[in-house]
Design an enzyme around this catalytic site. Structure first.
Site, PDB file in Angstrom:
ATOM      1  N   HIS A 110      -7.855   0.874   2.069  1.00  0.00           N
ATOM      2  CA  HIS A 110      -7.610   0.628   3.501  1.00  0.00           C
ATOM      3  C   HIS A 110      -8.313   1.686   4.370  1.00  0.00           C
ATOM      4  CE1 HIS A 110      -4.598  -1.352   6.464  1.00  0.00           C
ATOM      5  NE2 HIS A 110      -5.716  -1.017   7.089  1.00  0.00           N
ATOM      6  N   GLU A 169       0.855  -1.201   0.000  1.00  0.00           N
ATOM      7  CA  GLU A 169       0.000   0.000   0.000  1.00  0.00           C
ATOM      8  C   GLU A 169       0.885   1.244   0.000  1.00  0.00           C
ATOM      9  OE1 GLU A 169      -2.649  -0.227   3.329  1.00  0.00           O
ATOM     10  OE2 GLU A 169      -3.604  -2.059   2.606  1.00  0.00           O
TER      11      GLU A 169
HETATM   12  N1  LIG Z   1      -9.228  -2.555   7.247  1.00  0.00           N
HETATM   13  C1  LIG Z   1      -9.012  -1.805   8.309  1.00  0.00           C
HETATM   14  O1  LIG Z   1      -8.950  -0.573   8.233  1.00  0.00           O
HETATM   15  C2  LIG Z   1      -8.852  -2.453   9.618  1.00  0.00           C
HETATM   16  C3  LIG Z   1      -8.345  -3.721   9.728  1.00  0.00           C
HETATM   17  N2  LIG Z   1      -8.209  -4.314  10.947  1.00  0.00           N
HETATM   18  C4  LIG Z   1      -7.673  -5.676  10.992  1.00  0.00           C
HETATM   19  O2  LIG Z   1      -8.776  -6.556  11.231  1.00  0.00           O
HETATM   20  C5  LIG Z   1      -8.286  -7.741  11.830  1.00  0.00           C
HETATM   21  C6  LIG Z   1      -9.178  -8.155  12.976  1.00  0.00           C
HETATM   22  O3  LIG Z   1      -9.188  -7.171  13.988  1.00  0.00           O
HETATM   23  P1  LIG Z   1      -9.824  -7.460  15.432  1.00  0.00           P
HETATM   24  O4  LIG Z   1     -11.084  -8.200  15.298  1.00  0.00           O
HETATM   25  O5  LIG Z   1      -9.815  -6.206  16.164  1.00  0.00           O
HETATM   26  O6  LIG Z   1      -8.713  -8.439  16.019  1.00  0.00           O
HETATM   27  P2  LIG Z   1      -8.869  -9.437  17.245  1.00  0.00           P
HETATM   28  O7  LIG Z   1      -7.504  -9.713  17.705  1.00  0.00           O
HETATM   29  O8  LIG Z   1      -9.882  -8.938  18.206  1.00  0.00           O
HETATM   30  O9  LIG Z   1      -9.460 -10.733  16.550  1.00  0.00           O
HETATM   31  C7  LIG Z   1      -8.740 -11.576  15.696  1.00  0.00           C
HETATM   32  C8  LIG Z   1      -9.275 -12.982  15.892  1.00  0.00           C
HETATM   33  O10 LIG Z   1      -8.712 -13.812  14.899  1.00  0.00           O
HETATM   34  C9  LIG Z   1      -8.448 -15.062  15.494  1.00  0.00           C
HETATM   35  N3  LIG Z   1      -7.484 -15.760  14.652  1.00  0.00           N
HETATM   36  C10 LIG Z   1      -6.166 -15.485  14.477  1.00  0.00           C
HETATM   37  N4  LIG Z   1      -5.628 -16.303  13.560  1.00  0.00           N
HETATM   38  C11 LIG Z   1      -6.642 -17.101  13.149  1.00  0.00           C
HETATM   39  C12 LIG Z   1      -6.725 -18.146  12.219  1.00  0.00           C
HETATM   40  N5  LIG Z   1      -5.659 -18.543  11.516  1.00  0.00           N
HETATM   41  N6  LIG Z   1      -7.903 -18.756  12.048  1.00  0.00           N
HETATM   42  C13 LIG Z   1      -8.997 -18.374  12.757  1.00  0.00           C
HETATM   43  N7  LIG Z   1      -8.974 -17.410  13.665  1.00  0.00           N
HETATM   44  C14 LIG Z   1      -7.818 -16.765  13.843  1.00  0.00           C
HETATM   45  C15 LIG Z   1      -7.951 -14.722  16.874  1.00  0.00           C
HETATM   46  O11 LIG Z   1      -8.047 -15.814  17.758  1.00  0.00           O
HETATM   47  C16 LIG Z   1      -8.904 -13.589  17.233  1.00  0.00           C
HETATM   48  O12 LIG Z   1     -10.056 -14.061  17.877  1.00  0.00           O
HETATM   49  C17 LIG Z   1      -6.847  -7.444  12.230  1.00  0.00           C
HETATM   50  O13 LIG Z   1      -5.993  -8.020  11.273  1.00  0.00           O
HETATM   51  C18 LIG Z   1      -6.769  -5.949  12.162  1.00  0.00           C
HETATM   52  O14 LIG Z   1      -5.455  -5.518  11.958  1.00  0.00           O
HETATM   53  C19 LIG Z   1      -8.619  -3.685  12.069  1.00  0.00           C
HETATM   54  C20 LIG Z   1      -9.128  -2.428  12.022  1.00  0.00           C
HETATM   55  C21 LIG Z   1      -9.214  -1.681  10.790  1.00  0.00           C
HETATM   56  O1  LIG Z   2      -6.581  -0.620  12.801  1.00  0.00           O
HETATM   57  C1  LIG Z   2      -6.007  -1.307  11.950  1.00  0.00           C
HETATM   58  O2  LIG Z   2      -5.398  -2.346  12.209  1.00  0.00           O
HETATM   59  C2  LIG Z   2      -6.073  -0.903  10.552  1.00  0.00           C
HETATM   60  O3  LIG Z   2      -5.790  -1.656   9.671  1.00  0.00           O
HETATM   61  C3  LIG Z   2      -6.428   0.492  10.262  1.00  0.00           C
HETATM   62  O4  LIG Z   2      -5.250   1.052   9.819  1.00  0.00           O
HETATM   63  P1  LIG Z   2      -5.103   2.623   9.527  1.00  0.00           P
HETATM   64  O5  LIG Z   2      -5.152   3.319  10.859  1.00  0.00           O
HETATM   65  O6  LIG Z   2      -6.259   3.013   8.674  1.00  0.00           O
HETATM   66  O7  LIG Z   2      -3.777   2.758   8.867  1.00  0.00           O
END
Ligand SMILES: NC(=O)C1=CN([C@@H]2O[C@H](COP(=O)(O)OP(=O)(O)OC[C@H]3O[C@@H](n4cnc5c(N)ncnc54)[C@H](O)[C@@H]3O)[C@@H](O)[C@H]2O)C=CC1
Ligand SMILES: O=C(O)C(=O)COP(=O)(O)O
Length: 629
Positions: free
Chosen positions: A511, A488
């Site tokens: 993103h 990115e």
């Molecule tokens: N697109 C965006 O802007 C954003 C992306 N994210 C991403 O979203 C993802 C999830 O975030 P949260 O729910 O807050 O994280 P979290 O840590 O609360 O949940 C992740 C879950 O995935 C499970 N997990 C890990 N590896 C696994 C696997 N191989 N198979 C099945 N389950 C598995 C864990 O046990 C956990 O319950 C993260 O990668 C985070 O960085 C978060 C916020 C914004």
């Molecule tokens: O919260 C996360 O893990 C995200 O992926 C969001 O990322 P950003 O703050 O939009 O660069």
């Protein structure tokens, strides 16, 4: 301090970093066809007046003629000016509060803009001398009060004369009209203030030139010194403006940059930085951490911390913080929107209509009610998505490597394949651990149902995008929503190419899952408060790599923080050294996690260098920090 000293402060480019009239002009002329010319003219007149080359009275009249002001311009300008307070003024708020009786602000700026900015410093209203606008009955600015002394030539001189101050007077400012007060014999000292701008003729005329307010304390031999030299915070990737303001108000020096930095740039920037704030783009590698000698804490103003070498941060005693749930809801709302739009073929049809093609059709368009949503990763985001999807009438199945409580009627699957084979929509929400590299690959796509909708709003590397391109090309998949991409860009406005751009029923977002104003504001508040209380008081609440300790505020002369590898016997050695040095322990807190032992000791005296060296020399010590009350 010497008694009976009165300090006269200029406002524009001294108390604040900018000229308030120029900020007002930017706002008032925002949509004016002659904006550029007029702004340039205003700037040039200001500069000539400040250097003493142009009559102040005429300069004010000329500048005001170029503006067409109303109340809403003033409101916007005030908000901006509050964010432009000069850093050394901001961090020495206590100086203004303590000496409020002896501090005046004397300025040609307008009271409507000046008062909201200076009043939080405890400065008295009767000590703020400024110009004032005249309004019509609708609140539009008709002009200004020409009779005010400060609107006239030699206005500051006339005003100070009228004040008839009995004390020793020190004038602090950046302009020639500030020097005039001394030249007229009304101040014993003129101090040129150059933190925001240096005017050579003004500096040459000054008794002293100070680059920051602390210089005044030294110049005037005031015992009032800033408590500590300010620590530096570097904020990258457009972190919410609240954060910069918050750190400045807490006495930190702050540098904010809009984009991420590459390794070389980051390495060179970090040499004097105590707190680094990033989002998901900045890679903080082991090398970077090793080179950042002053770094105490690192804030990921997002959820993911996979961009940071956490092990290295532990080894170096650097606490890492994030915002584990502040943008959860934003990601979930985007995922829900994408599921509905993709199920209705709306992404493809909208793309066609944008090109002028009207394709009204119900073929292949579906409601999401009754469809099966398969969630991989049932953490904060996955589980909240589950609740909202059920509220829309969807059936939810999920797989998580950890034992997770199914919410509502969601059904837990014991193998990821069970989810992949049954779901109409598959949405990936696993965390960014390394083991999740290509968790979803060609084999996973082969297991999915024909016509499946696929979403990835987690991390790019969890999905093999080449395999995704293949399966999209094959026509097996109905559509996909992708928010996270390989390589990115570092800057928010950049070119970006991906093979997925060739397909119709795709929603590709840069993103932005967590990029809502609500989420960014909450993240900003949450992470900056945790960082600040760690650096100032040692509380590690919210840290992802340190044992979490929420500490009472500091009530004793010193708080000694000992960070060490979690091996037995360290606490005993620390306490032996305190006892031998005659320090009385007033309070002590210990918490460990697998890697780190975190001991906080409040003592009844200032710790000397010898004791500090001994504490540092205890085997397995990572870092010793000393906090003064
Ligand atoms: N697109 C965006 O802007 C954003 C992306 N994210 C991403 O979203 C993802 C999830 O975030 P949260 O729910 O807050 O994280 P979290 O840590 O609360 O949940 C992740 C879950 O995935 C499970 N997990 C890990 N590896 C696994 C696997 N191989 N198979 C099945 N389950 C598995 C864990 O046990 C956990 O319950 C993260 O990668 C985070 O960085 C978060 C916020 C914004
Ligand atoms: O919260 C996360 O893990 C995200 O992926 C969001 O990322 P950003 O703050 O939009 O660069």
């Amino acid at each position: 301090m010497q008694r009976n000293t009165t300090f006269l402060f200029d406002f524009d480019s001294t108390f604040i970093q900018v000229e308030s009239l120029e900020i007002l002009a930017e706002i008032a002329l925002a949509n004016h066809p002659e904006k550029a010319e007029r702004l340039q003219a205003i700037q040039s007149i200001t500069e000539q007046a400040m250097e003493g080359r142009y009559s102040y009275q005429e300069s004010l009249a000329e500048r005001m003629k170029l503006l067409d002001l109303n109340q809403s311009h003033l409101t916007q300008a005030i908000e901006l000016l509050k964010q432009k307070i000069t850093p050394s003024i901001l961090r020495n708020r206590a100086f203004f509060q303590t000496h409020a009786d002896n501090i005046h602000v004397i300025t040609g700026a307008f009271i409507e803009l000046v008062w909201p900015v200076v009043s939080p410093f405890g400065i008295k209203r009767e000590n703020v001398h400024a110009n004032r606008f005249i309004y019509d009955y609708e609140g539009d600015v008709l002009g200004y009060d020409h009779h005010q002394l400060l609107a006239q030539d030699q206005g500051k001189v006339k005003l100070v004369q009228k004040l008839a101050l009995k004390d020793d007077v020190i004038m602090i400012g950046d302009g020639y009209n500030d020097y005039e007060v001394k030249a007229a014999g009304l101040a014993s000292t003129f101090v040129a203030f150059t933190e925001n701008i240096t005017r050579n003729n003004v500096a040459d005329a000054a008794d002293a030139v100070i680059h920051e307010l602390e210089g005044l304390f030294i110049t005037c031999q005031l015992p009032f010194t800033s408590p500590k030299s300010p620590k530096k915070v570097l904020l990258l990737e457009n972190i919410h403006p609240f954060v910069e303001l918050y750190f400045k108000e807490n006495g930190f020096l702050v540098e904010s940059l809009p984009g991420a930095l590459n390794a070389k740039e980051l390495h060179s920037k970090l040499h004097d930085v105590s707190i680094l704030g990033i989002r998901s783009k900045t890679e903080v590698t082991a090398n970077i951490i090793e080179g950042a000698e002053k770094l105490e804490a690192l804030g990921a103003f997002c959820i993911g911390t996979n961009q940071i070498d956490i092990n290295k941060a532990c080894e170096q005693g650097i606490a890492v913080f994030n915002a584990p749930f502040s943008n959860t809801r934003s990601v979930v709302e985007l995922a829900i929107a994408e599921i509905i739009l993709l199920a209705r073929n709306a992404a493809a049809l909208s793309g066609k209509l944008a090109k002028g093609q009207w394709h009204k059709s119900s073929t292949g368009a579906h409601e999401v009610r009754g469809k099966t949503l398969g969630i991989i990763g049932y953490g904060n985001i996955g589980s909240q998505l589950s609740i909202i999807a059920e509220a829309l009438g969807m059936r939810v199945i999920f797989y998580d490597i950890a034992d997770k409580l199914p919410l509502g009627n969601a059904k837990r699957c014991h193998h990821m394949d069970e989810v992949l084979t049954q779901a109409d929509i598959v949405s990936i929400h696993v965390d960014g651990r390394k083991e999740n590299h290509h968790l979803i690959d060609a084999k996973s796509f082969a297991l999915m149902k024909p016509g499946v909708i696929f979403l990835n709003l987690s991390r790019d590397f969890t999905v093999d995008y080449e395999a995704l391109n293949e399966v999209m090309r094959s026509g097996k998949m109905k559509g996909c929503g992708i928010d996270v991409f390989t390589n990115e860009p570092h800057e928010s406005k950049s070119e970006y190419q991906t093979p997925l751009q060739q397909f119709e029923n795709v929603i590709l977002t840069p993103h932005i899952g967590g990029s809502t104003e609500e989420a960014q504001q909450h993240i900003g508040e949450y992470v900056s408060k945790n960082l600040c209380s760690y650096v100032n008081e040692g509380s590690s609440t919210g840290s992802v790599n340190f044992p979490q300790l929420s500490l009472p505020s500091m009530n004793y002369p010193q708080r000694i923080i000992h960070i060490h590898k979690n091996v037995p016997g360290i606490l005993a050695q620390i306490n032996r050294l305190f006892a031998e040095s005659g320090s009385n322990i007033e309070g002590q807190f210990l918490k460990t996690n697998q890697e780190i032992g975190y001991v906080i000791t409040d003592i009844n005296r200032q710790c000397d260098d010898k004791l500090l060296q001994q504490l540092q020399a205890i085997p397995h010590t990572i870092k010793v920090r000393v906090l003064d009350k």
